[in-house]
Scaffold this motif. Structure first.
Motif, PDB file in Angstrom:
ATOM      1  N   LEU A  56       0.825  -1.203   0.000  1.00  0.00           N
ATOM      2  CA  LEU A  56       0.000   0.000   0.000  1.00  0.00           C
ATOM      3  C   LEU A  56       0.864   1.260   0.000  1.00  0.00           C
ATOM      4  O   LEU A  56       1.930   1.299   0.602  1.00  0.00           O
ATOM      5  N   TRP A  57       0.369   2.288  -0.659  1.00  0.00           N
ATOM      6  CA  TRP A  57       1.051   3.583  -0.710  1.00  0.00           C
ATOM      7  C   TRP A  57       0.251   4.622   0.058  1.00  0.00           C
ATOM      8  O   TRP A  57      -0.978   4.604   0.050  1.00  0.00           O
ATOM      9  N   ALA A  58       0.950   5.555   0.701  1.00  0.00           N
ATOM     10  CA  ALA A  58       0.305   6.651   1.418  1.00  0.00           C
ATOM     11  C   ALA A  58       0.213   7.909   0.565  1.00  0.00           C
ATOM     12  O   ALA A  58      -0.345   8.909   1.003  1.00  0.00           O
ATOM     13  N   MET A  59       0.785   7.879  -0.637  1.00  0.00           N
ATOM     14  CA  MET A  59       0.708   8.997  -1.580  1.00  0.00           C
ATOM     15  C   MET A  59       0.350   8.448  -2.954  1.00  0.00           C
ATOM     16  O   MET A  59       0.664   7.299  -3.272  1.00  0.00           O
ATOM     17  N   THR A  60      -0.278   9.278  -3.767  1.00  0.00           N
ATOM     18  CA  THR A  60      -0.593   8.875  -5.137  1.00  0.00           C
ATOM     19  C   THR A  60       0.592   9.152  -6.050  1.00  0.00           C
ATOM     20  O   THR A  60       1.460   9.977  -5.731  1.00  0.00           O
TER      21      THR A  60
END
Length: 676
Positions: free
Chosen positions: A462-466
């Motif tokens: 999972l990423w916390a930024m696009t």
């Protein structure tokens, strides 16, 4: 409340000894070699003010856009990303089938925002079901259900985070909620803050009047008094950086014993996390005091507060009068921004927040060159190798701590460009005629997504930024560094620039994110992201002496008259900057050892161009009010200090520019701070 930092595959790649050659196939964007020398300020000595030496003429000739708090590369790249996303949104509106189900969702979400006539025609009607729910609250139990529900303000936030004890599993966490202004704006003395408080009181009344809430003036007095009381017991931004004090795991019974006024079982059940074996009680003393405030404050006042906050927090999605009122206070008054941004730009921002990875997938397919990922991967491994050498050569770190640090360094996981898999938004209901409902449903979708993950092992992909975000981050709970596609552009990364400039810019940014793993917070987490002590007492004490000296330096910097940088608040970012520059410089020396010493360009040596690249990357000009807010709330130092505060501690900078005693930035060798 944020439990882990977000700015900024366990790597099994072999550490490279020498830096790769950077492909140069065309003209760099900035100047003839990657630095815009026309930005330099004539007559400024590099040893007196290196930031102005690099950027002073640019600052003199640059006007901050009327709809912005600042100007500089971050703004330029953000605008470019917005334009690219707008092109995608327009295409989705015309050809939604070409983008699958997400294309129609994105197009409808954007259209609901752009339908100004429809928003005006509906007036305040979209608020009614939410305000009616608040009005229907009959007791404090029902009130706490709202506290734990999506879309409503709360004195106590409930979150989901990877566990400090076992970062492969999730935990529930509770902590202090947000206020209508930053905490210090309620508390700081002085005419400027008196004016902010007066303007806030006017805003609280006005936003209620727009919503047709009766007795707005009296309610505004009570609401502001309530928030002032909460501000007085909340932790400061500096206190909230103290991981050891934040780490207070409790059972539900333990929460009840410490703050019995709250029905913790009810709130956790409402939030869907009551199955958590323990709950992290962050900012514990604040929650204890907030419990007393909760009990002492009448139910009617809490309901008025929730109604006001719901309208205010969602004013952007209501008719123009609401939107303008919110802009006038939060942007114009608090941040000094004179003009509202064009609606399409704000629409892009909104869609990125709601359906960001669906937009990101299309953005990557159209705008992200895969060769950038390859070059970044090589740069990251060179920075890792440079950090390895610096840790191995540390004069203050003992062998046991050194060994543990190298294990953590080897475990760093870099992520570049975009996620391996993207979020599936197909279950999110989007209505072209209901922008407020779309935003609320989006928040609930994100919450349900988190709940679906809650009982499962933590998904490290999972990423916390696009991908379209111009930023980077380090996550201490996973030991990952992440560089979204949108930041991999000039002046940070330019494949056509002189290698020295790339090492000084994106190299130092990479080093900065790695440095967070060894800053005052990140150093408390091990190679797997577990909160654990891998330091001997002596090494920890020596580390504390050095970091305290760095914080002391920044405490003396005064970007605004009467307002200095908070050295403790900004310490982690300053450690990242200092270690990042020194590690990037070491990596650049490796590059030269393999490919030959950089030739002189425009009368500048390779080392000089390296530091010019660093200075240019932080070419930022800010409005005074926005700078004031940054100094009070942001763990990042202002750009001038990020440049000047770092280089004066780097020995190579002194040699590169012949810095001498008497220069304003000069520090005697024994006063310079070296950590990594």
């Amino acid at each position: 409340m944020k439990l882990h930092r977000s700015l900024l595959l366990t790597s099994a790649a072999a550490l490279l000894v020498a830096a790769p050659a950077l492909a140069q196939t065309g003209k760099p964007k900035y100047g003839s070699f990657g630095v815009d020398v026309t930005a330099e300020k004539a007559g400024v000595k590099p040893g007196d003010d290196f930031w102005s030496y690099v950027n002073g003429s640019w600052a003199d000739r640059t006007e901050i856009a009327a709809d912005r708090t600042s100007a500089g590369p971050f703004v330029d790249l953000a605008l470019a990303a917005e334009n690219n996303v707008r092109t995608l949104l327009d295409d989705m509106a015309k050809n939604p089938a070409a983008y699958g189900a997400s294309g129609k969702q994105i197009g409808d979400f954007y259209a609901s925002w752009m339908d100004e006539a429809g928003i005006e025609a509906r007036g305040a009607a979209p608020l009614r079901p939410y305000l009616a729910r608040i009005a229907g609250v009959q007791d404090k139990a029902a009130l706490q259900v709202l506290f734990a529900s999506t879309g409503y303000a709360t004195p106590v936030e409930v979150e989901i985070s990877p566990s400090f004890v076992d970062p492969t599993r999730y935990m529930a966490a509770v902590g202090q909620g947000n206020l209508g202004m930053p905490r210090d704006y309620f508390l700081n003395p002085g005419e400027k803050f008196d004016a902010f408080r007066k303007a806030y009181r006017v805003y609280v009344q006005h936003i209620q009047e727009l919503a047709g809430i009766p007795d707005a003036s009296a309610k505004a007095d009570a609401i502001v008094a309530l928030e002032m009381a909460m501000a007085k017991v909340q932790w400061s931004p500096e206190q909230s950086r103290d991981i050891a004090k934040l780490n207070d795991p409790q059972t539900i019974a333990g929460l009840k014993a410490k703050a019995p006024e709250f029905d913790w079982a009810l709130m956790l059940k409402t939030a869907g996390v009551d199955s958590s074996p323990y709950v992290l009680m962050a900012q514990n003393t604040a929650l204890i005091a907030l419990g007393k405030i909760f009990a002492e404050t009448p139910l009617a006042t809490w309901k008025d507060y929730l109604a006001y906050r719901f309208v205010s927090d969602h004013a952007t999605y209501l008719p123009k009068a609401f939107d303008q009122a919110r802009f006038d206070f939060y942007s114009k008054t608090l941040s000094g921004v004179p003009a509202q941004r064009e609606r399409w730009k704000r629409g892009v921002q909104m869609v990125n927040g709601a359906l960001g990875e669906a937009v990101g997938k299309a953005y990557v397919a159209k705008y992200y060159p895969p060769e950038a990922e390859k070059q970044m991967a090589e740069l990251i491994e060179n920075l890792r190798d440079s950090y390895r050498e610096r840790i191995e050569g540390s004069t203050w770190m003992d062998e046991a701590t050194r060994k543990a640090a190298l294990v953590k360094l080897a475990a760093f996981e870099p992520r570049i460009g975009h996620p391996e898999k993207y979020i599936d938004y197909s279950s999110l209901s989007v209505d072209r005629g209901d922008v407020l409902g779309n935003v609320i449903r989006s928040g609930e979708f994100q919450h349900q997504l988190a709940l679906a993950r809650f009982p499962k092992p933590v998904d490290r992909s999972l990423w916390a930024m696009t991908p379209q975000t111009v930023n980077a981050y380090y996550n201490p709970l996973s030991n990952q560094i992440t560089f979204p596609a949108a930041i991999l552009q000039p002046p940070f990364f330019d494949p056509n620039a002189d290698p020295a400039v790339n090492y000084g810019a994106i190299g130092a940014v990479i080093g900065h994110e790695m440095g967070h793993g060894f800053d005052d917070q990140g150093s408390m987490f091990g190679p797997t992201g577990k909160l654990e002590n891998w330091w001997t007492p002596k090494a920890k004490a020596d580390f504390g002496t050095r970091t305290a000296a760095l914080a002391g330096q920044y405490d003396t910097y005064e970007p605004l008259p009467g307002m200095k940088i908070k050295g403790k608040l900004t310490l982690g970012e300053n450690i990242g900057d200092l270690g990042g520059v020194e590690a990037a410089y070491g990596a650049y020396q490796k590059y030269q050892a393999k490919h030959g010493k950089g030739k002189v360009i425009n009368g500048l040596t390779g080392d000089q161009r390296f530091f010019l690249g660093w200075g240019q990357a932080w070419r930022v000009k800010m409005r005074e009010d926005a700078l004031r807010q940054q100094l009070l709330t942001d763990p990042h130092s202002p750009a001038t200090a990020r440049v000047n505060g770092v280089v004066r501690n780097v020995d190579a900078w002194y040699k590169a520019f012949n810095i001498q005693p008497g220069d304003k930035l000069y520090l005697a060798p024994e006063q310079r701070v070296h950590i990594w």
